[in-house]
Design a protein around this motif. Structure first.
Motif, short mmCIF file in Angstrom:
data_model
loop_
_atom_site.label_atom_id
_atom_site.label_comp_id
_atom_site.label_asym_id
_atom_site.label_seq_id
_atom_site.Cartn_x
_atom_site.Cartn_y
_atom_site.Cartn_z
N ARG A 1 12.86 -2.43 5.46
CA ARG A 1 12.52 -2.70 6.85
C ARG A 1 12.50 -1.41 7.66
NH1 ARG A 1 16.85 -6.78 6.44
NH2 ARG A 1 15.89 -8.54 5.41
N SER A 2 11.73 -1.41 8.72
CA SER A 2 11.69 -0.24 9.61
C SER A 2 13.07 0.01 10.19
CB SER A 2 10.69 -0.48 10.74
OG SER A 2 9.38 -0.58 10.22
N ASN A 3 13.35 1.29 10.43
CA ASN A 3 14.62 1.67 11.04
C ASN A 3 14.39 2.85 11.97
OD1 ASN A 3 14.46 3.98 9.39
ND2 ASN A 3 15.77 3.10 7.82
N ALA A 4 15.44 3.55 12.37
CA ALA A 4 15.31 4.65 13.32
C ALA A 4 14.51 5.83 12.76
CB ALA A 4 16.69 5.12 13.75
N GLU A 5 14.45 5.97 11.45
CA GLU A 5 13.77 7.11 10.84
C GLU A 5 12.36 6.81 10.34
OE1 GLU A 5 16.15 9.50 8.08
OE2 GLU A 5 17.82 8.20 8.65
N TYR A 6 12.12 5.58 9.90
CA TYR A 6 10.85 5.25 9.24
C TYR A 6 10.24 3.95 9.76
CZ TYR A 6 12.16 8.62 5.63
OH TYR A 6 12.51 9.76 4.96
N TYR A 7 8.92 3.96 9.82
CA TYR A 7 8.17 2.71 9.93
C TYR A 7 7.99 2.24 8.50
CZ TYR A 7 6.69 3.50 14.76
OH TYR A 7 6.65 3.67 16.11
N ARG A 8 8.21 0.97 8.23
CA ARG A 8 7.99 0.43 6.89
C ARG A 8 7.25 -0.90 6.99
NH1 ARG A 8 13.71 2.05 5.79
NH2 ARG A 8 13.55 4.03 4.72
N ALA A 9 6.49 -1.18 5.95
CA ALA A 9 5.78 -2.46 5.85
C ALA A 9 5.78 -2.89 4.40
CB ALA A 9 4.35 -2.33 6.36
N VAL A 10 5.84 -4.20 4.19
CA VAL A 10 5.78 -4.79 2.85
C VAL A 10 4.63 -5.78 2.84
CG1 VAL A 10 6.97 -6.22 1.14
CG2 VAL A 10 8.25 -4.52 2.45
N GLN A 11 3.78 -5.67 1.84
CA GLN A 11 2.67 -6.60 1.68
C GLN A 11 2.44 -6.88 0.21
OE1 GLN A 11 0.62 -8.38 3.66
NE2 GLN A 11 1.81 -7.76 5.44
N ASN A 12 1.61 -7.86 -0.07
CA ASN A 12 1.25 -8.16 -1.45
C ASN A 12 -0.22 -8.47 -1.54
OD1 ASN A 12 0.82 -11.25 -1.79
ND2 ASN A 12 2.62 -11.08 -0.48
N GLY A 13 -0.72 -8.39 -2.75
CA GLY A 13 -2.11 -8.71 -3.02
C GLY A 13 -2.21 -9.48 -4.32
N VAL A 14 -3.14 -10.40 -4.40
CA VAL A 14 -3.32 -11.23 -5.59
C VAL A 14 -4.76 -11.12 -6.06
CG1 VAL A 14 -3.19 -13.56 -6.54
CG2 VAL A 14 -1.58 -12.85 -4.76
N SER A 15 -4.92 -10.93 -7.36
CA SER A 15 -6.26 -10.88 -7.94
C SER A 15 -6.13 -11.07 -9.45
CB SER A 15 -6.93 -9.54 -7.64
OG SER A 15 -8.19 -9.47 -8.27
N THR A 16 -7.24 -11.40 -10.06
CA THR A 16 -7.27 -11.49 -11.52
C THR A 16 -7.29 -10.10 -12.15
OG1 THR A 16 -9.67 -11.70 -11.46
CG2 THR A 16 -8.38 -13.75 -11.56
N GLU A 17 -7.66 -9.10 -11.35
CA GLU A 17 -7.66 -7.71 -11.80
C GLU A 17 -6.43 -7.01 -11.24
OE1 GLU A 17 -10.12 -6.05 -13.60
OE2 GLU A 17 -11.15 -7.97 -13.88
N ARG A 18 -5.70 -6.32 -12.09
CA ARG A 18 -4.48 -5.61 -11.66
C ARG A 18 -4.79 -4.59 -10.57
NH1 ARG A 18 0.35 -3.86 -15.02
NH2 ARG A 18 -0.67 -5.19 -16.55
N SER A 19 -5.82 -3.78 -10.77
CA SER A 19 -6.15 -2.73 -9.80
C SER A 19 -6.61 -3.32 -8.46
CB SER A 19 -7.21 -1.79 -10.35
OG SER A 19 -8.40 -2.49 -10.62
N THR A 20 -7.28 -4.44 -8.50
CA THR A 20 -7.73 -5.08 -7.26
C THR A 20 -6.54 -5.64 -6.49
OG1 THR A 20 -9.85 -5.61 -8.29
CG2 THR A 20 -9.28 -6.82 -6.28
N ALA A 21 -5.59 -6.24 -7.19
CA ALA A 21 -4.37 -6.74 -6.53
C ALA A 21 -3.63 -5.59 -5.86
CB ALA A 21 -3.47 -7.44 -7.55
#
Length: 191
Positions: free
Chosen positions: A48-68
């Motif tokens: 999570r973001s804190n006093a030092e860093y902006y942070r973000a968590v996301q995910n991706g789904v695909s049948t291709e590993r590189s596309t995900a």
């Protein structure tokens, strides 16, 4: 007599074990009927973001590993950009309000434009904190990623962008900007 005593003790232990295990089950809330809880593997405080860093968590789904992976990374960058731009906008608006000399609408617009340009340049240099990939039952891939950007680097980039503009630099109060930027970052980290 020993058998009866031994049997009674064993019965007490069994009853205690059953009551303890049933209390553990009731402690966690069960998912509503027809729903299954999905666990986000990158959900701890270090993501999570804190006093030092902006942070973000996301995910991706695909049948291709590189596309995900590409989907997750793009989503993560977009989330970071939206969060950062909202904060930078608030900083720039507060900075303009706190200036003793009247700042024109054109100057305000120029400050914001330079700040957004600096944000976009910094987004190219985000760091990956952690990434995980899972293969789902249907054969597709689910890729999770956490990315971060240091707030100090963002502050420096915005200051440098304004300093490069000779006209704005004459009227730019670095100390005031730094104070407002740090106040906004402190307020953000307490949310």
């Amino acid at each position: 007599m020993k058998r009866i005593l031994f049997g009674a003790v064993a019965l007490l232990f069994a009853a205690g074990a059953v009551s303890c295990s049933s209390s553990k089950k009731s402690a966690g809330a069960a998912a509503p009927a027809g729903m299954v809880e999905e666990v986000n593997p990158l959900s701890g405080p270090q993501y999570r973001s804190n006093a030092e860093y902006y942070r973000a968590v996301q995910n991706g789904v695909s049948t291709e590993r590189s596309t995900a992976q590409k989907i997750a990374m793009q989503n993560c960058r977009q989330e970071l950009a939206a969060t950062i731009q909202a904060d930078v906008k608030a900083v720039m608006e507060n900075y303009v309000k706190n200036q003793d000399t009247g700042v024109t609408a054109e100057q305000k617009s120029q400050y914001q434009e330079l700040a957004y340009t600096a944000v976009n340049q910094q987004l190219r240099d985000v760091q990956i904190v952690e990434e995980k990939i899972y293969r789902q039952d249907n054969g597709s891939f689910r890729y999770y990623v956490c990315m971060q950007m240091p707030k100090a680097a963002l502050e420096s980039a915005v200051e440098e962008a304004i300093a490069k503009d000779a006209k704005l630099n004459l009227e730019f109060d670095r100390a005031q900007f730094k104070k407002i930027f740090e106040e906004q970052m402190a307020a953000f980290s307490q949310q």
